[in-house]
Design a protein around this motif. Sequence first.
Motif, PDB file in Angstrom:
ATOM      1  N   ALA A 138      50.894  41.480 -73.906  1.00 40.05           N
ATOM      2  CA  ALA A 138      52.137  41.224 -74.638  1.00 40.05           C
ATOM      3  C   ALA A 138      52.005  39.993 -75.520  1.00 40.05           C
ATOM      4  O   ALA A 138      52.472  39.981 -76.666  1.00 40.05           O
ATOM      5  CB  ALA A 138      53.300  41.055 -73.655  1.00 40.05           C
ATOM      6  N   VAL A 139      51.353  38.964 -74.989  1.00 37.90           N
ATOM      7  CA  VAL A 139      51.137  37.742 -75.777  1.00 37.90           C
ATOM      8  C   VAL A 139      50.211  38.031 -76.950  1.00 37.90           C
ATOM      9  O   VAL A 139      50.465  37.623 -78.091  1.00 37.90           O
ATOM     10  CB  VAL A 139      50.539  36.627 -74.895  1.00 37.90           C
ATOM     11  CG1 VAL A 139      50.185  35.406 -75.733  1.00 37.90           C
ATOM     12  CG2 VAL A 139      51.525  36.245 -73.792  1.00 37.90           C
ATOM     13  N   ALA A 140      49.114  38.755 -76.685  1.00 31.93           N
ATOM     14  CA  ALA A 140      48.158  39.075 -77.744  1.00 31.93           C
ATOM     15  C   ALA A 140      48.807  39.914 -78.839  1.00 31.93           C
ATOM     16  O   ALA A 140      48.562  39.708 -80.033  1.00 31.93           O
ATOM     17  CB  ALA A 140      46.950  39.800 -77.151  1.00 31.93           C
ATOM     18  N   ASP A 141      49.662  40.861 -78.434  1.00 36.08           N
ATOM     19  CA  ASP A 141      50.346  41.705 -79.422  1.00 36.08           C
ATOM     20  C   ASP A 141      51.249  40.875 -80.320  1.00 36.08           C
ATOM     21  O   ASP A 141      51.322  41.107 -81.533  1.00 36.08           O
ATOM     22  CB  ASP A 141      51.169  42.780 -78.717  1.00 36.08           C
ATOM     23  CG  ASP A 141      50.305  43.883 -78.137  1.00 36.08           C
ATOM     24  OD1 ASP A 141      49.099  43.937 -78.478  1.00 36.08           O
ATOM     25  OD2 ASP A 141      50.823  44.683 -77.331  1.00 36.08           O
ATOM     26  N   HIS A 190      54.631  30.807 -76.406  1.00 38.18           N
ATOM     27  CA  HIS A 190      55.522  31.857 -75.917  1.00 38.18           C
ATOM     28  C   HIS A 190      55.621  31.781 -74.401  1.00 38.18           C
ATOM     29  O   HIS A 190      54.631  31.501 -73.715  1.00 38.18           O
ATOM     30  CB  HIS A 190      54.989  33.231 -76.337  1.00 38.18           C
ATOM     31  CG  HIS A 190      55.938  34.358 -76.045  1.00 38.18           C
ATOM     32  ND1 HIS A 190      57.194  34.436 -76.605  1.00 38.18           N
ATOM     33  CD2 HIS A 190      55.811  35.448 -75.257  1.00 38.18           C
ATOM     34  CE1 HIS A 190      57.795  35.527 -76.170  1.00 38.18           C
ATOM     35  NE2 HIS A 190      56.986  36.161 -75.351  1.00 38.18           N
ATOM     36  N   LEU A 191      56.818  32.034 -73.872  1.00 33.19           N
ATOM     37  CA  LEU A 191      57.060  32.047 -72.437  1.00 33.19           C
ATOM     38  C   LEU A 191      56.995  33.475 -71.911  1.00 33.19           C
ATOM     39  O   LEU A 191      57.616  34.378 -72.461  1.00 33.19           O
ATOM     40  CB  LEU A 191      58.433  31.448 -72.117  1.00 33.19           C
ATOM     41  CG  LEU A 191      58.828  31.440 -70.632  1.00 33.19           C
ATOM     42  CD1 LEU A 191      57.917  30.505 -69.829  1.00 33.19           C
ATOM     43  CD2 LEU A 191      60.288  31.021 -70.461  1.00 33.19           C
ATOM     44  N   VAL A 192      56.227  33.659 -70.824  1.00 35.01           N
ATOM     45  CA  VAL A 192      56.144  34.958 -70.163  1.00 35.01           C
ATOM     46  C   VAL A 192      56.499  34.773 -68.691  1.00 35.01           C
ATOM     47  O   VAL A 192      55.906  33.934 -67.999  1.00 35.01           O
ATOM     48  CB  VAL A 192      54.732  35.567 -70.269  1.00 35.01           C
ATOM     49  CG1 VAL A 192      54.718  36.972 -69.666  1.00 35.01           C
ATOM     50  CG2 VAL A 192      54.276  35.614 -71.720  1.00 35.01           C
ATOM     51  N   VAL A 213      66.740  35.577 -75.886  1.00 33.59           N
ATOM     52  CA  VAL A 213      65.892  34.407 -75.640  1.00 33.59           C
ATOM     53  C   VAL A 213      64.447  34.797 -75.939  1.00 33.59           C
ATOM     54  O   VAL A 213      64.003  35.864 -75.512  1.00 33.59           O
ATOM     55  CB  VAL A 213      66.023  33.928 -74.178  1.00 33.59           C
ATOM     56  CG1 VAL A 213      65.121  32.739 -73.915  1.00 33.59           C
ATOM     57  CG2 VAL A 213      67.473  33.578 -73.876  1.00 33.59           C
ATOM     58  N   PRO A 214      63.693  33.987 -76.664  1.00 32.74           N
ATOM     59  CA  PRO A 214      62.319  34.346 -77.021  1.00 32.74           C
ATOM     60  C   PRO A 214      61.364  34.265 -75.839  1.00 32.74           C
ATOM     61  O   PRO A 214      60.596  33.305 -75.685  1.00 32.74           O
ATOM     62  CB  PRO A 214      61.961  33.327 -78.110  1.00 32.74           C
ATOM     63  CG  PRO A 214      62.786  32.127 -77.778  1.00 32.74           C
ATOM     64  CD  PRO A 214      64.080  32.681 -77.250  1.00 32.74           C
ATOM     65  N   ALA A 215      61.427  35.254 -74.980  1.00 31.31           N
ATOM     66  CA  ALA A 215      60.575  35.288 -73.786  1.00 31.31           C
ATOM     67  C   ALA A 215      60.261  36.733 -73.445  1.00 31.31           C
ATOM     68  O   ALA A 215      61.037  37.645 -73.760  1.00 31.31           O
ATOM     69  CB  ALA A 215      61.265  34.608 -72.609  1.00 31.31           C
ATOM     70  N   THR A 216      59.139  36.940 -72.791  1.00 33.61           N
ATOM     71  CA  THR A 216      58.743  38.260 -72.307  1.00 33.61           C
ATOM     72  C   THR A 216      58.799  38.256 -70.788  1.00 33.61           C
ATOM     73  O   THR A 216      58.324  37.315 -70.148  1.00 33.61           O
ATOM     74  CB  THR A 216      57.318  38.615 -72.767  1.00 33.61           C
ATOM     75  OG1 THR A 216      57.290  38.707 -74.191  1.00 33.61           O
ATOM     76  CG2 THR A 216      56.861  39.938 -72.170  1.00 33.61           C
ATOM     77  N   VAL A 223      52.594  31.320 -68.759  1.00 30.57           N
ATOM     78  CA  VAL A 223      52.940  32.449 -67.895  1.00 30.57           C
ATOM     79  C   VAL A 223      53.396  31.895 -66.552  1.00 30.57           C
ATOM     80  O   VAL A 223      52.615  31.259 -65.830  1.00 30.57           O
ATOM     81  CB  VAL A 223      51.737  33.389 -67.703  1.00 30.57           C
ATOM     82  CG1 VAL A 223      52.126  34.582 -66.833  1.00 30.57           C
ATOM     83  CG2 VAL A 223      51.205  33.858 -69.049  1.00 30.57           C
ATOM     84  N   LEU A 224      54.666  32.110 -66.217  1.00 26.97           N
ATOM     85  CA  LEU A 224      55.222  31.651 -64.937  1.00 26.97           C
ATOM     86  C   LEU A 224      55.232  32.822 -63.961  1.00 26.97           C
ATOM     87  O   LEU A 224      55.792  33.880 -64.242  1.00 26.97           O
ATOM     88  CB  LEU A 224      56.652  31.132 -65.132  1.00 26.97           C
ATOM     89  CG  LEU A 224      56.802  29.805 -65.896  1.00 26.97           C
ATOM     90  CD1 LEU A 224      58.282  29.465 -66.067  1.00 26.97           C
ATOM     91  CD2 LEU A 224      56.094  28.687 -65.160  1.00 26.97           C
TER      92      LEU A 224
END
Length: 366
Positions: free
Chosen positions: A325-328, A161-163, A174-177, A133-134
Amino acid sequence: MSQRKATGDAVGRVTIRDVAERAGVSVASVSRVLSGSNYPVSETVRGRVMQVVRDLDYVTNAHARSLAGAGTPTVAILINNVTASAFAHIAKGVEGAATLRGWLSLVGTTGDDPERELAMVNLMRQQGVAAVVLLGGAYDHDAYQLRMARFARSLDTAGSHLVLVGRPALQGDVPATTVDYDNESGAYAMASHLLSAGHRRILVLPGPAELSTAQGRLGGVRRAFAAYRVPFDRGLVRHGPYDDAYGYAAVEAALHETSDFTAVLAGTDIVAAGAMQALRAAGLRVPEDVSITGYDDIPLASQLTPQLTTVHVPYEEMGRVALRAVADRRRGAAAAAGRRCSDAEHLVLGTHVVVRDSVRPPKRRR
């Protein structure tokens, strides 16, 4: 049997193979016992394995279990400056939501250094974290977009995963939230509040000129001036870092150049605090002589005298939303909703003006 296997600490760390050998079972059986797997294991085997674990003082390799999809997920929180109050509140939201799920949190600082940021992301990827998480604003240009896209794809390949929180969303699939707040609308609402009170000459301190956060806030201010059909004086815009020294210096310089501004619209509450000090040093009262507003609504805003009118940003909630979001994604909720887990996701939370005591209609100053 070697001394290492007998004592667990003379030569090296006891391994799962040592436990299996002492218990007279397979490595797979030991793994199933320690991981709580649903795979059937007899009580006799379970008891024998746990006795050996106690005898050898065996400690499960949590990192290896995480890489295997078991164990405790870990989320890495990377922050520009850990002492920045707004960032700290986001991190608190992430950590709190992680704790509720039994996850671990790691916090690292990047110092707004792209090379250090790259090194930290790569390190977290190697550690097999569930997400990186940035936090905080960024300089939104082509190099940033390319770097973040590379981070996102690299982490996705590794099962992470990138958030991005409070940062510009990435372009394309892009695979990011991205978890953001309505930055520009918050500044629009605050500028509208000052304009509706009768202020026309407003000193604007949006922050660093190249930072996406400052650009959004300045854009909201300009949009409000246009909506009220009030000419916008670019000479009343002063850029600088988000600290109290910038607020103080900007107001001090503006007072020497022109004294006809009746309000200060600061890019953060901390900048507003510095601006307030400069006004008082010049013998001006807030809000009787000059009104002042902030942005963020950190605890400092209600502790100042007078209490600061500001824009509330739901920083802790942003952190909680990021972790959810990551947990989902880990539960496969994204796929169940009919979209690929690799798709980009952009979540935006609202902002609102908190009216306190630092704004009054303008009066003519000598």
